[in-house]
Write a protein that holds these residues in place. Structure first.
Motif, PDB file in Angstrom:
ATOM      1  N   SER A 112       0.501  -0.948   0.044  1.00 14.36           N
ATOM      2  CA  SER A 112      -0.209  -0.112  -0.085  1.00 14.36           C
ATOM      3  C   SER A 112       0.796   1.808  -0.223  1.00 14.36           C
ATOM      4  O   SER A 112       0.596   2.277  -0.283  1.00 14.36           O
ATOM      5  CB  SER A 112      -1.017   0.238   0.992  1.00 14.36           C
ATOM      6  OG  SER A 112       0.272   0.129   2.329  1.00 14.36           O
TER       7      SER A 112
ATOM      8  N   SER B  80       2.241   2.160  -3.639  1.00 10.77           N
ATOM      9  CA  SER B  80       1.225   2.058  -4.279  1.00 10.77           C
ATOM     10  C   SER B  80       1.204   3.687  -4.203  1.00 10.77           C
ATOM     11  O   SER B  80       0.705   4.359  -4.979  1.00 10.77           O
ATOM     12  CB  SER B  80       0.138   1.408  -4.164  1.00 10.77           C
ATOM     13  OG  SER B  80       0.462  -0.011  -4.741  1.00 10.77           O
ATOM     14  N   SER B  81       1.259   4.096  -2.759  1.00  9.75           N
ATOM     15  CA  SER B  81       0.393   5.482  -2.638  1.00  9.75           C
ATOM     16  C   SER B  81       1.901   6.425  -3.127  1.00  9.75           C
ATOM     17  O   SER B  81       1.858   6.800  -3.614  1.00  9.75           O
ATOM     18  CB  SER B  81       0.986   5.827  -0.759  1.00  9.75           C
ATOM     19  OG  SER B  81      -0.955   5.000  -0.263  1.00  9.75           O
TER      20      SER B  81
ATOM     21  N   LEU C 129       3.986   5.981  -5.416  1.00 10.37           N
ATOM     22  CA  LEU C 129       4.037   5.663  -7.122  1.00 10.37           C
ATOM     23  C   LEU C 129       3.010   6.755  -7.446  1.00 10.37           C
ATOM     24  O   LEU C 129       3.184   7.752  -8.594  1.00 10.37           O
ATOM     25  CB  LEU C 129       3.847   4.493  -7.963  1.00 10.37           C
ATOM     26  CG  LEU C 129       3.794   4.320  -9.541  1.00 10.37           C
ATOM     27  CD1 LEU C 129       5.033   4.568 -10.140  1.00 10.37           C
ATOM     28  CD2 LEU C 129       3.290   2.612  -9.092  1.00 10.37           C
ATOM     29  N   PHE C 130       1.685   6.354  -6.819  1.00 13.24           N
ATOM     30  CA  PHE C 130       0.289   7.446  -7.659  1.00 13.24           C
ATOM     31  C   PHE C 130       1.276   8.991  -6.951  1.00 13.24           C
ATOM     32  O   PHE C 130       0.656   9.937  -7.585  1.00 13.24           O
ATOM     33  CB  PHE C 130      -0.721   7.565  -5.800  1.00 13.24           C
ATOM     34  CG  PHE C 130      -1.660   8.206  -6.271  1.00 13.24           C
ATOM     35  CD1 PHE C 130      -2.622   8.486  -7.681  1.00 13.24           C
ATOM     36  CD2 PHE C 130      -1.892   9.193  -5.605  1.00 13.24           C
ATOM     37  CE1 PHE C 130      -3.601   9.750  -7.726  1.00 13.24           C
ATOM     38  CE2 PHE C 130      -2.796  10.409  -5.346  1.00 13.24           C
ATOM     39  CZ  PHE C 130      -3.408  10.563  -6.183  1.00 13.24           C
ATOM     40  N   TYR C 131       1.893   9.337  -6.054  1.00 13.82           N
ATOM     41  CA  TYR C 131       1.701  10.585  -5.737  1.00 13.82           C
ATOM     42  C   TYR C 131       3.315  11.371  -6.506  1.00 13.82           C
ATOM     43  O   TYR C 131       3.718  12.232  -7.036  1.00 13.82           O
ATOM     44  CB  TYR C 131       2.849  10.826  -3.910  1.00 13.82           C
ATOM     45  CG  TYR C 131       1.302  11.122  -3.565  1.00 13.82           C
ATOM     46  CD1 TYR C 131       0.294  11.905  -2.933  1.00 13.82           C
ATOM     47  CD2 TYR C 131       1.132  10.006  -2.599  1.00 13.82           C
ATOM     48  CE1 TYR C 131      -0.529  12.285  -2.813  1.00 13.82           C
ATOM     49  CE2 TYR C 131      -0.054   9.352  -1.341  1.00 13.82           C
ATOM     50  CZ  TYR C 131      -0.525  10.366  -1.409  1.00 13.82           C
ATOM     51  OH  TYR C 131      -1.841  10.703  -0.672  1.00 13.82           O
TER      52      TYR C 131
ATOM     53  N   MET D 238       3.752  10.315  -9.495  1.00 17.75           N
ATOM     54  CA  MET D 238       2.956  10.749 -11.326  1.00 17.75           C
ATOM     55  C   MET D 238       1.889  11.629 -11.001  1.00 17.75           C
ATOM     56  O   MET D 238       1.834  12.390 -11.603  1.00 17.75           O
ATOM     57  CB  MET D 238       2.215   9.370 -11.490  1.00 17.75           C
ATOM     58  CG  MET D 238       3.333   8.227 -11.919  1.00 17.75           C
ATOM     59  SD  MET D 238       4.126   8.270 -13.122  1.00 17.75           S
ATOM     60  CE  MET D 238       3.046   8.383 -14.716  1.00 17.75           C
ATOM     61  N   ALA D 239       1.457  11.821 -10.021  1.00 19.67           N
ATOM     62  CA  ALA D 239       0.957  13.127  -9.748  1.00 19.67           C
ATOM     63  C   ALA D 239       1.378  14.779  -9.497  1.00 19.67           C
ATOM     64  O   ALA D 239       0.728  15.385 -10.264  1.00 19.67           O
ATOM     65  CB  ALA D 239      -0.356  13.552  -8.328  1.00 19.67           C
TER      66      ALA D 239
ATOM     67  N   GLN E 165       4.412  -0.249 -14.082  1.00 24.48           N
ATOM     68  CA  GLN E 165       3.333  -0.721 -13.859  1.00 24.48           C
ATOM     69  C   GLN E 165       3.277  -2.376 -14.182  1.00 24.48           C
ATOM     70  O   GLN E 165       2.852  -3.081 -13.646  1.00 24.48           O
ATOM     71  CB  GLN E 165       1.847  -0.657 -14.755  1.00 24.48           C
ATOM     72  CG  GLN E 165       1.032   1.218 -14.403  1.00 24.48           C
ATOM     73  CD  GLN E 165       0.102   1.277 -15.437  1.00 24.48           C
ATOM     74  OE1 GLN E 165      -0.469   0.401 -16.513  1.00 24.48           O
ATOM     75  NE2 GLN E 165      -0.763   1.650 -14.227  1.00 24.48           N
TER      76      GLN E 165
END
Length: 154
Positions: free
Chosen positions: A86, A89-90, A92-94, A96-97, A144
Motif C-alpha cells: 500500500s 502504491s501510494s 507511485l501515485f504521488y 506521478m501526480a 505498472q
C-alpha cells in the motif's frame, strides 16, 4: 540477556528483549541477529518460550519471517507485506501526480507569458507532443508491469 530475581529457577528466567533461548531448560541465552524480532518474556510469562518472538517471526533466534512478512533491515524486525504494497502504491501515485502537476504548471506558465509564441508554435509542436505522449504512455505501462512483477515475485 536475562533478569534474575531472588527465587528464579532456570525454567522461569526472564529473557530480555533482543535475546532468545531455545527451551525453558536451557541456561544458554543468545543475542538475536534481528533484535526487533526478539521481544523477550514478561516476568509473568517467563516459562512460555513460544512468546519470545514478535508476531510474524520465528525460527532460531526469531530470525525467520513467516509467510506474508518480510525482513525490514532498518527496523530490525519482520513487517507485514501488505503495508509495503500500500505504501509503494501510494508513493507511485504521488510521484506521478507530482510530475503531472509540474507539466500542467509548466504549460500554464508558458501559455500566460508566451501566448503569442504558443499560438505560433502550436502546429510545429503537435508531432513532438504526440511523440512524447506515446513515450510517457510506454514508461507508465512499463512501471505498472515492474510493480506487478515485484508484488508477485518478491
Amino acid at each position: 540477556g536475562t533478569s534474575c530475581d531472588v527465587g528464579t529457577f532456570i525454567w522461569s528466567l526472564n529473557i530480555l528483549p533482543g535475546h532468545y533461548r531455545f527451551s525453558q531448560d536451557s541456561a544458554n541465552v543468545y543475542t538475536c541477529k534481528y533484535a526487533g524480532n526478539c521481544i523477550g518474556t514478561p516476568s509473568d510469562d517467563a516459562n512460555d518460550n513460544a512468546s519470545l518472538c514478535l508476531d510474524g517471526s520465528g525460527g532460531p533466534t526469531c530470525s525467520v519471517c513467516d509467510e506474508g512478512y518480510y525482513l525490514d533491515v532498518e527496523a530490525d524486525q519482520c513487517g507485514l507485506c501488505d503495508a509495503v504494497k500500500s505504501s509503494s502504491s501510494s508513493m507511485l501515485f504521488y510521484v506521478m501526480a507530482g510530475v503531472a502537476l509540474f507539466v500542467v504548471l509548466l504549460l500554464v506558465g508558458a501559455g500566460i507569458y508566451n501566448r503569442e509564441l504558443l499560438v505560433r508554435k502550436r502546429a510545429e509542436w503537435k508531432p513532438t507532443i504526440r511523440l512524447w505522449s506515446a513515450r510517457m504512455s510506454q514508461v507508465v505501462k512499463t512501471m505498472q508491469i515492474i510493480v506487478l512483477l515485484n508484488y508477485n515475485f518478491v
